[in-house]
Design an enzyme around this catalytic site. Structure first.
Site: not given
Length: 324
Positions: A165, A260, A290
């Site tokens: 991320s 995502e 995610h």
């Protein structure tokens, strides 16, 4: 057409969606409030008996170094033979939208990185986060951690940078900084659901808005918080590495989930890096969400992603040793 997804993978996706859209929570799950509170109250992490966790204090932040123990004397494997005997090191940059701190899931991930790499040390950094510490604090801390690794004598041929991320975007920003300032780059980069475009201009932000089980359906989420780059241009490649020039980058493994909103963040970087001649292994996991890799080995897609990461690390390490 959706890529093949396992039953356990679909179940994990449904559970994640439920947790992030639970009516009583409002948008607190999606904007990170609940996760931050839980991480503040979590129990002390139990380090596996075969590993040792060392806390390292830096000027502005702290780091955690996870090493294998030598079962014969209770010491880390590299305690007497120098860092070379440890077989390399992985610098892990955690996610959390530049708001979340290091927490126990990342310690579990560090343990798994140690396992899949055949015993490499893993350095996880608890870098400064927004809103108290906006850009460039996180990047400064990542650079300081990387310099610490070099100062310890680790061989860059057995040094990997990994992040998920925001941490995946930070890994790319770090390597842009290293390349631009004439520092040696790592042997390889691993990103999991990297957040590389803080302008949120990619197609998947709209195309997957309704199906993303974590960030979808609202703009009151970590993705839309601007505190990290407040007062700065989010198009800056050190903030949004999607805008960077990847010339000279080492091989990269970039994993992302099909569902995502951040899907295009990975696909566009893959495209740009390949145009510059970078060797990139791209894997879009069908029906996944995610940072699905946080499931560790609980469902097939997460397990496959970790197996793939281990294969990437071991293959590159072997190739570098052979070249030497």
């Amino acid at each position: 057409m959706e890529r093949k997804t396992s039953i356990r993978g679909r179940t994990a996706r449904k559970m994640v969606r439920l947790a992030n859209h639970f009516p009583l929570f409002g948008n607190k799950a999606q904007n990170g409030e609940i996760r931050m509170k839980l991480s503040e109250r979590e129990k002390i992490w139990e380090c596996p008996a075969h590993l040792q966790l060392e806390v390292i204090g830096m000027e502005n932040f702290r780091m955690e170094l996870l090493k294998k123990r030598d079962n014969r004397n209770g010491l880390p494997d590299n305690a007497s033979g120098g860092v070379e005997s440890a077989g390399g090191i992985i610098l892990q940059l955690h996610g959390g939208g530049y708001y979340g701190k290091l927490h126990n899931t990342y310690r579990d991930m560090a343990g798994l990185y140690n396992e899949i790499s055949n015993g490499m040390d893993v350095l996880s950094i608890d870098y400064r986060v927004a809103p108290e510490y906006p850009f460039p604090a996180a990047l400064e801390d990542a650079v300081a951690a990387y310099q610490w690794v070099l100062d310890q004598g680790y061989n860059t041929e057995k040094l990997f940078v990994a992040g998920d991320s925001a941490g995946g975007g930070l890994a790319l920003s770090l390597c842009l900084y290293l390349r631009n300032h004439g520092l040696k780059l790592p042997a390889g980069i691993i990103t999991m659901s990297a957040w590389t475009d803080l302008t949120k201009s990619g197609e998947s932000y709209e195309e997957n808005f309704d199906i993303d089980p974590i960030f979808g359906g609202t703009k009151d989420s970590l993705v839309y918080k601007e505190g990290y780059y407040k007062g700065e241009n989010p198009e800056n490649p050190y903030i949004s590495p999607i805008n960077g020039d990847f010339s000279g980058f080492p091989p990269m493994l970039m994993q992302v989930g099909e569902y995502e909103m951040l899907l295009s963040d990975t696909l566009e970087v893959v495209k740009k890096a390949r145009e510059k001649g970078v060797l990139v292994k791209e894997h879009v996991y069908g029906g996944m969400f995610h940072v699905f890799q946080m499931g560790l080995l609980l469902y097939p897609e997460a397990k496959e992603a970790w197996v793939e990461a281990g294969r990437f690390i071991r293959k590159l390490s072997k190739e570098r040793r052979t070249a030497q």
